[in-house]
Design an enzyme around this catalytic site. Structure first.
Site, mmCIF file in Angstrom:
data_model
loop_
_atom_site.group_PDB
_atom_site.id
_atom_site.type_symbol
_atom_site.label_atom_id
_atom_site.label_comp_id
_atom_site.label_asym_id
_atom_site.label_seq_id
_atom_site.Cartn_x
_atom_site.Cartn_y
_atom_site.Cartn_z
ATOM 1 N N GLY B 52 0.529 6.514 -0.222
ATOM 2 C CA GLY B 52 -0.549 5.598 0.137
ATOM 3 C C GLY B 52 -0.176 4.571 1.186
ATOM 4 O O GLY B 52 -0.944 3.683 1.495
ATOM 5 N N CYS B 53 1.027 4.682 1.746
ATOM 6 C CA CYS B 53 1.383 3.746 2.812
ATOM 7 C C CYS B 53 1.015 4.355 4.147
ATOM 8 O O CYS B 53 1.181 5.548 4.354
ATOM 9 C CB CYS B 53 2.878 3.489 2.833
ATOM 10 S SG CYS B 53 3.516 2.843 1.301
ATOM 11 N N GLN B 54 0.550 3.502 5.063
ATOM 12 C CA GLN B 54 0.333 3.982 6.422
ATOM 13 C C GLN B 54 1.677 4.320 7.040
ATOM 14 O O GLN B 54 1.847 5.306 7.732
ATOM 15 C CB GLN B 54 -0.341 2.881 7.224
ATOM 16 C CG GLN B 54 -1.304 3.421 8.238
ATOM 17 C CD GLN B 54 -1.758 2.341 9.182
ATOM 18 O OE1 GLN B 54 -1.210 2.171 10.254
ATOM 19 N NE2 GLN B 54 -2.785 1.610 8.786
ATOM 20 N N ALA B 55 2.646 3.443 6.760
ATOM 21 C CA ALA B 55 4.019 3.714 7.184
ATOM 22 C C ALA B 55 4.719 4.449 6.045
ATOM 23 O O ALA B 55 4.308 4.367 4.903
ATOM 24 C CB ALA B 55 4.714 2.399 7.471
#
Ligand SMILES: Cc1ncc(COP(=O)(O)O)c(C=O)c1O
Lengths: 406, 144
Positions: B52-55
């Site tokens: 769920g992290c963009q990064a």
């Protein structure tokens, strides 16, 4: 006649604010467009003066609201040039429109071993519903590949066409690449095999003239909020011949003609697909957004947005280590790019602090990011109210990003 | 060793020294990012990725002498800097300390937007994962 952008900007109250003491720059129009005063006013007016449930009451307000609601339907019909107003179904947005077709059409027409054809550049909203429908019916999801420029490989598409395909669903314009797809060619080829085509028009409505008769598409989906209208309302256009054969999607009030505990007979189009109390206020305001669109001229819109796209692209080329994602010559005003050595999330955070709204990430199109082997992009998407000053601010911001990460 | 509250106050006063957001982010990018307890290469694999992290964010935890030790990394600099801050507060703590930490200091230093539960943001998931590790080690210890 060219357009007066300054005057247009005055119609959009949200643009007139400062963020971190800098004038707000909004370049995330592919996510959602801002709303002109007329749209906002329509919402307020409805709740202040007209609120009433429709198609039910015999009283004055109910009649008035019903009339306005059906008026909106007629307006959409003529706006997209549909043959009949009952071919216009109001939904909550593109996502629901696609889900409606994926669920209802596939229940009736998709069988074991059949295929559904989508493309490698679809929004998750035009992937997942078909995946689920294919799972449920033991059918297969097939994918039209794309090339490095971010265009559909049409030769592959023609080779993939076969009688097992029961429906083709593709976007008219890609939200993360901006590519305008050759949908007419696809529809023509599909129709030779009697395969219906659904177009995801979420990104198209605010940029190009959509004429469903000219396109000859079988279904067309769009969201109000991406065409200067309110959130929570959208449209499914469907050819009568398909809609009549499809079973209801949701059930409840409004969509029935007669109910006993033994048996229910369903109402006619469009009501068969509009169960429950509809989103009246937003449907009425949607009409205002289309009136706003009609007050402009598509040539002017395209000229202005294309100028901005060119201006941004040329300025970006001057920066170090910029890579463009989506380089088709047929594009709307969506510019997706990355700094090769800076994570898009880092770029987005710095721009945000400078009062510049762009979108960073995968834009709900993870398969495209996998294709380019990147974590995401920075996407600037322009609308009619954007100016060269907005682009200058973005470039200035990006130069600052470069400085911070060097 | 200083307790969590002390470290948090220390961080807050560090951040008070910055005149504007550029100084703050420069510090996060240049100083904090490089002081992260970096994850061993063997753990830098999908199994340790936080969803769920963009990064991309990798997090590894180990348990020694009643304390949880975290190492981490990210492919985005700002995310890495913020994680480094979080670990400065939460690594080498007992499971109870970790579970009770309210992390209000993030708000005080003006980085709350990075923890907002928006879909694009994974730091919330990162904190959840840190707490899950603490919970797991605590449960394991009770059983033993
Ligand atoms: C191409 C495309 N399809 C579908 C959608 C989904 O639209 P909505 O979230 O309004 O239902 C979007 C929105 O981002 C889009 O860009």
């Amino acid at each position: 006649m060219s357009i007066d952008i300054k005057k247009i900007r005055e119609e959009f109250p949200v643009l007139d604010q400062a963020i971190n003491n800098k004038p707000f720059v909004y370049l995330d129009n592919a996510a959602t467009t801002q709303k002109p005063k007329a749209v906002i006013k329509r919402l307020v007016d409805y709740y202040e003066k007209e609120n009433s449930n429709i198609h039910r009451g015999e009283h004055f307000l109910s009649r008035k609201a019903t009339e306005a609601y059906e008026n909106s339907r007629n307006y959409v019909q003529s706006f997209i040039n549909a043959d009949n107003s009952h071919e216009v179904i109001f939904t909550s947005g593109t996502t629901e429109s696609i889900n409606l077709v994926a669920s209802s059409f596939c229940k009736k027409f998709l069988n074991q071993g059949d295929e559904v054809l989508i493309s490698a550049m679809e929004h998750h909203s035009n992937i997942v519903p078909w995946q689920i429908a294919c799972d449920e019916n033991k059918a297969h999801l097939k994918i039209i590949p794309i090339n490095q420029k971010g265009e559909l490989k049409l030769d592959e598409f023609h080779k993939m066409l076969n009688d097992k395909i029961k429906i083709i669903a593709i976007n008219h314009i890609s939200n993360s690449l901006g590519t305008i797809n050759p949908v007419k060619e696809i529809i023509e080829a599909a129709h030779k095999k009697n395969i219906p085509v659904l177009l995801d028009g979420a990104q198209a409505m605010s940029h190009i003239k959509v004429d469903v008769k000219e396109l000859d598409c079988d279904f067309y989906c769009f969201s109000g909020h991406k065409v200067y209208g309110p959130m929570g309302v959208g449209v499914l256009y469907g050819k009568e011949k398909w809609l009549n054969k499809m079973p209801p999607y949701q059930s409840g009030g409004e969509m029935i003609s007669e109910v006993t505990f033994k048996k229910t007979t369903f109402n006619n189009l469009p009501f068969k697909f509009e169960a429950g109390t509809p989103n009246v206020a937003d449907v009425l305001a949607l009409k205002e957004s289309l009136i706003f669109m009609s007050s402009l001229n598509y040539n002017d819109i395209q000229k202005h947005e294309n100028d901005l796209k060119e201006y941004l692209t040329n300025n970006l080329k001057q920066l170090d280590k910029i890579k463009f994602i989506g380089t088709s010559s047929k594009k709307t005003s969506v510019v997706s790019f990355i700094f090769e050595d800076i994570h898009p999330s880092d770029t987005g955070i710095i721009l945000d602090n400078m009062g510049i709204a762009v979108r960073t990430g995968h834009h709900c199109t993870q398969p495209i990011m996998d294709f380019y082997k990147i974590p995401g992009t920075v996407r600037a998407s322009m609308a009619i109210y954007n100016t060269k000053e907005d682009i200058d601010r973005l470039i200035e911001g990006l130069k600052f990003v470069r400085k911070m990460f060097s | 060793m200083k307790n969590i509250k002390d470290v948090e106050s220390e961080i807050i006063s560090e951040f008070e020294a910055f005149d504007d957001w550029t100084d703050k982010y420069n510090y996060i990018i240049k100083d904090l990012g490089s002081s992260i307890p970096e994850i061993e290469t063997e753990y830098k694999q999908p199994k340790y990725l936080i969803k769920g992290c963009q990064a991309q964010v990798w997090l590894h935890a180990s348990y020694k002498d009643g304390k949880v030790f975290f190492t981490a990394d990210s492919d985005a600099q700002i995310t890495k800097g913020i994680i480094s801050l979080l670990l400065r507060v939460l690594s080498e703590r007992t499971p109870d300390e970790i579970l009770n930490a309210d992390l209000k200091f993030i708000d005080d230093i003006g980085l709350k937007e990075h923890l907002s539960p928006t879909r694009a943001n994974g730091l919330t998931n990162m904190i959840k994962q840190i707490k899950l590790y603490a919970m797991a080690f605590k449960t394991k210890e009770k059983k033993a």
